[in-house]
Design a protein around this motif. Structure first.
Motif, PDB file in Angstrom:
ATOM      1  N   ASN A   1       0.853  -1.191   0.000  1.00  0.00           N
ATOM      2  CA  ASN A   1       0.000   0.000   0.000  1.00  0.00           C
ATOM      3  C   ASN A   1       0.887   1.238   0.000  1.00  0.00           C
ATOM      4  N   SER A   2       0.925   1.923  -1.141  1.00  0.00           N
ATOM      5  CA  SER A   2       1.802   3.084  -1.273  1.00  0.00           C
ATOM      6  C   SER A   2       1.128   4.136  -2.147  1.00  0.00           C
ATOM      7  N   PRO A   3       0.874   5.332  -1.574  1.00  0.00           N
ATOM      8  CA  PRO A   3       1.038   5.758  -0.184  1.00  0.00           C
ATOM      9  C   PRO A   3       0.108   4.975   0.755  1.00  0.00           C
TER      10      PRO A   3
ATOM     11  N   GLY B   1      -0.426  -3.776  -5.723  1.00  0.00           N
ATOM     12  CA  GLY B   1      -0.142  -2.464  -5.159  1.00  0.00           C
ATOM     13  C   GLY B   1      -1.412  -1.649  -5.045  1.00  0.00           C
ATOM     14  N   ASP B   2      -1.798  -1.318  -3.815  1.00  0.00           N
ATOM     15  CA  ASP B   2      -2.938  -0.436  -3.569  1.00  0.00           C
ATOM     16  C   ASP B   2      -2.398   0.990  -3.596  1.00  0.00           C
TER      17      ASP B   2
ATOM     18  N   ARG C   1       4.710  -7.935 -16.623  1.00  0.00           N
ATOM     19  CA  ARG C   1       3.721  -7.597 -15.598  1.00  0.00           C
ATOM     20  C   ARG C   1       3.059  -8.846 -15.007  1.00  0.00           C
ATOM     21  N   ALA C   2       3.598 -10.017 -15.293  1.00  0.00           N
ATOM     22  CA  ALA C   2       2.999 -11.265 -14.822  1.00  0.00           C
ATOM     23  C   ALA C   2       2.867 -11.262 -13.301  1.00  0.00           C
ATOM     24  N   ASN C   3       1.657 -11.593 -12.826  1.00  0.00           N
ATOM     25  CA  ASN C   3       1.360 -11.715 -11.393  1.00  0.00           C
ATOM     26  C   ASN C   3       1.475 -10.400 -10.620  1.00  0.00           C
ATOM     27  N   VAL C   4       1.469  -9.263 -11.330  1.00  0.00           N
ATOM     28  CA  VAL C   4       1.549  -7.951 -10.676  1.00  0.00           C
ATOM     29  C   VAL C   4       0.295  -7.153 -11.037  1.00  0.00           C
ATOM     30  N   LEU C   5      -0.330  -6.570 -10.003  1.00  0.00           N
ATOM     31  CA  LEU C   5      -1.535  -5.763 -10.195  1.00  0.00           C
ATOM     32  C   LEU C   5      -1.377  -4.422  -9.496  1.00  0.00           C
TER      33      LEU C   5
END
Length: 375
Positions: free
Chosen positions: A153-155, A184-185, A215-219
């Motif tokens: 979570n960033s920020p 990543g939120d 970008r595999a497995n990254v959201l």
């Protein structure tokens, strides 16, 4: 575990402090929840009215207009080029996605969901609903085998922490070692305050400097609630791994999880207009400049809070004692224990109050001065 294992909704415990704060002669200043108070921009409201002829079911995957707008926005504002419609998906606000993602990914007993130590509670809720195990950790070296989903979570909410490119790259590398999905939120990314984030964009987990050429497995998860005052529209989206987006789209079609067509049109228009975002950021910057020095004058230490919508503060004693002190000043905060057991002496103060209410809170805090904490 199941939904029956969920604790009572924690904000019910704040009700007595709210009553105490309302008794103040100058009225309540509610800084407890980050719900926008400023008007929805006219450009967005006009867009909503343009799309009220919504006789057909909307597309779960999003209209072509919206998907193109999301991809263009990531390129322009987040430094993430090359997204295609297959890489993006609108959601009904971001909270339902956060809560449902472990379930929709097929997680269950024995699987681990990692989330920040100071964390939005819904990360843990999502793990509980899926029957998985939640683990609070900010250190990739601590993330164990069996981890299937990692939330960054960033920020951060509540602490305003920003993960820089090197930190995000390390997190993604560890996720790849574990074979885990990492999400990543980034819902507060437009609200950077302290150097270098006052002039540099907060980096996205999808930044090519982080993920390289895959970008595999990254959201990345994003919401328009904060930057565009669209909390009531439930307007959010995710982007990243095309395989996961396709799987989530299929599941969401079966579940009927589709943003209303007028909201999709309004989202597309909002994403194409940067002016209203900068105007809203200026409001929050001014409120922060009023509130932060007053909080410090009252004896609180502001920790992190370099970005985002909150001040994460402590006066070195139990959070509920600080809640009581603030309530006697007519100020309602959020106790740190709501954001994890690691923060029993922190409270969270939101910038989502009117200029007049922020000024009132600042005056009360300055007049109160610091208190002596025993021990």
């Amino acid at each position: 575990m199941s939904v029956r294992d969920l604790a009572d909704y924690p904000w019910d415990a704040v009700a007595p402090y709210a009553e105490r704060a309302r008794a103040h002669a100058g009225g309540l200043v509610d800084l407890s929840i980050g719900s926008p108070v400023d008007p929805t921009p006219d450009v967005v409201r006009r867009a909503l009215t343009e799309a009220t002829d919504a006789h057909a079911y909307p597309a779960t995957v999003g209209s072509p207009q919206l998907r193109e707008a999301i991809a263009a926005w990531f390129d322009r504002r987040r430094g993430v080029p090359g997204l295609e419609p297959r890489n993006v998906l609108p959601t009904i606000g971001s909270k339902e996605l956060v809560a449902l993602l472990p379930t929709l990914l097929g997680l269950g007993a024995g699987d681990i969901v990692v989330h920040p130590r100071a964390a939005y509670p819904t990360y843990e809720v999502g793990a509980v609903v899926a029957g998985a195990t939640a683990l609070a950790s900010d250190d990739p070296d601590e993330w164990p085998e069996g981890t299937k989903l990692i939330w960054v979570n960033s920020p951060g909410n509540p602490d305003g922490r920003v993960w820089d490119v090197d930190e995000l790259r390390r997190a993604v590398a560890r996720a790849r070692e574990l074979g885990a999905v990492i999400a990543g939120d980034e819902c507060y990314a437009e609200l950077g305050w302290d150097a270098p984030w006052d002039v540099e964009p907060v980096p996205s987990i999808l930044d090519p400097r982080v993920v390289g050429d895959s970008r595999a497995n990254v959201l990345a998860v994003y919401s328009l609630s904060k930057q565009s005052n669209l909390a009531g529209y439930r307007a959010a989206f995710l982007a990243g791994c095309a395989r996961i987006v396709a799987d989530l789209t299929t599941a969401r079609k079966h579940l009927g999880l589709m943003p209303p067509a007028p909201v999709q049109h309004a989202m597309a228009v909002a994403l194409g207009d940067d002016a209203h975002v900068q105007e809203q950021k200026a409001l929050y910057r001014a409120r922060r400049a009023t509130l932060k020095p007053a909080v410090e004058a009252a004896g609180f230490t502001v920790e992190r809070s370099e970005a985002g919508l909150y001040l994460w503060v402590t006066e070195g004693r139990d959070a509920w004692e600080s809640m009581g002190r603030l309530a006697d000043l007519g100020i309602l905060a959020g106790p740190g224990v709501f954001y994890g057991a690691h923060h029993p002496q922190h409270v969270r103060l939101s910038l989502t109050a009117s200029d007049e209410r922020i000024a009132a809170a600042a005056e009360r805090l300055r007049s109160s001065g610091p208190v002596t904490v025993n021990g």
